[in-house]
Design an enzyme around this catalytic site. Sequence first.
Site, PDB file in Angstrom:
ATOM      1  N   SER A  83       0.837  -1.198   0.000  1.00  0.00           N
ATOM      2  CA  SER A  83       0.000   0.000   0.000  1.00  0.00           C
ATOM      3  C   SER A  83       0.874   1.251   0.000  1.00  0.00           C
ATOM      4  O   SER A  83       1.705   1.426  -0.890  1.00  0.00           O
ATOM      5  CB  SER A  83      -0.967  -0.036   1.185  1.00  0.00           C
ATOM      6  N   HIS A  91      -8.299   1.588  -1.289  1.00  0.00           N
ATOM      7  CA  HIS A  91      -8.087   0.628  -2.383  1.00  0.00           C
ATOM      8  C   HIS A  91      -9.398   0.131  -2.994  1.00  0.00           C
ATOM      9  O   HIS A  91      -9.507  -1.022  -3.414  1.00  0.00           O
ATOM     10  CB  HIS A  91      -7.213  -0.549  -1.919  1.00  0.00           C
TER      11      HIS A  91
END
Length: 306
Positions: free
Chosen positions: A89, A192
């Site tokens: 991430s 996301h």
Amino acid sequence: MIVVVCPGQGSQTPGFLSPWLELDGVAERLAGYSDAAEVDLRLHGTESDADTIRDTRVAQPLIVAASLIAAEQLAARAGRRPDGVAGHSVGEIAALVTSGVIDESTGMRLVGIRGRAMADAAAQTPTGMSAVLGGDEQAVLARVAELDLSPANYNGGGQLVVAGALPALAALAEEPVKGTRVIPLQVAGAFHTSYMASAVAALREAVSSVSPADPSITLWTNRDGSVVDDGVTALTYLVDQVSSPVRWDLCMTSFADHGITGLIELAPAGALVGLAKRALRGVPSVAVKTPEDLDAAVELLNGAAA
């Protein structure tokens, strides 16, 4: 092949930067990072409480700064760089810096923008994320689709993070898929996923003025676990992943395919080493949580070079 991995949001804890600030030059480096990210990293890394550093605007720059400090200390003490790098991430920004695609100042500027943009996107609609542990992945994905949730992080090792509307996450927890455990995560929103569309636009504009270099060591993308050979593609993937699932499971599979012999997780470490112990059994690993862990990391890195 020794791979360094850079953690994502949720790995930070109150005061975790304090021991790093005792090292020569770190305070000055952190001050520069703070200016670039527009966040007081010294304050938040030493004094702020858990709720404060959970704020996406604070957490993301704090985590990337810690990884960059640990990476610099590791390379200086070992006298060499790792063979490859990947980030989970937001950790992908630290990975791009470590691989030479962008410089430290650019990385910290981008993570400041990313954190603010993702926090703003999360504030538009009440959403959240939950970790689903265990169970059959296909059965979990089918249930997630029924509830109009989205897979956000495929972490491997029997862990899938899903995201979306809070009532749907509550329904998943109330009636979990057989063999699973659902754990709500303390995050601001559905990262996301498509809920982050406005953050994608903000980060895309921010990288439009960046002139990246090609990676100087092996760089994996958590888009699909593939190796990225050019800087322009790496930046494109960095932008896209804000609203796309993190495929850390595929990264670990790719590490194995490339013959990984050791894994070092940079500060604030722990989560990725835990996943690796389940998915990369038998591969030595070191979690660099404090400067005291650097000796073991140097030994692993230089042992591979011997």
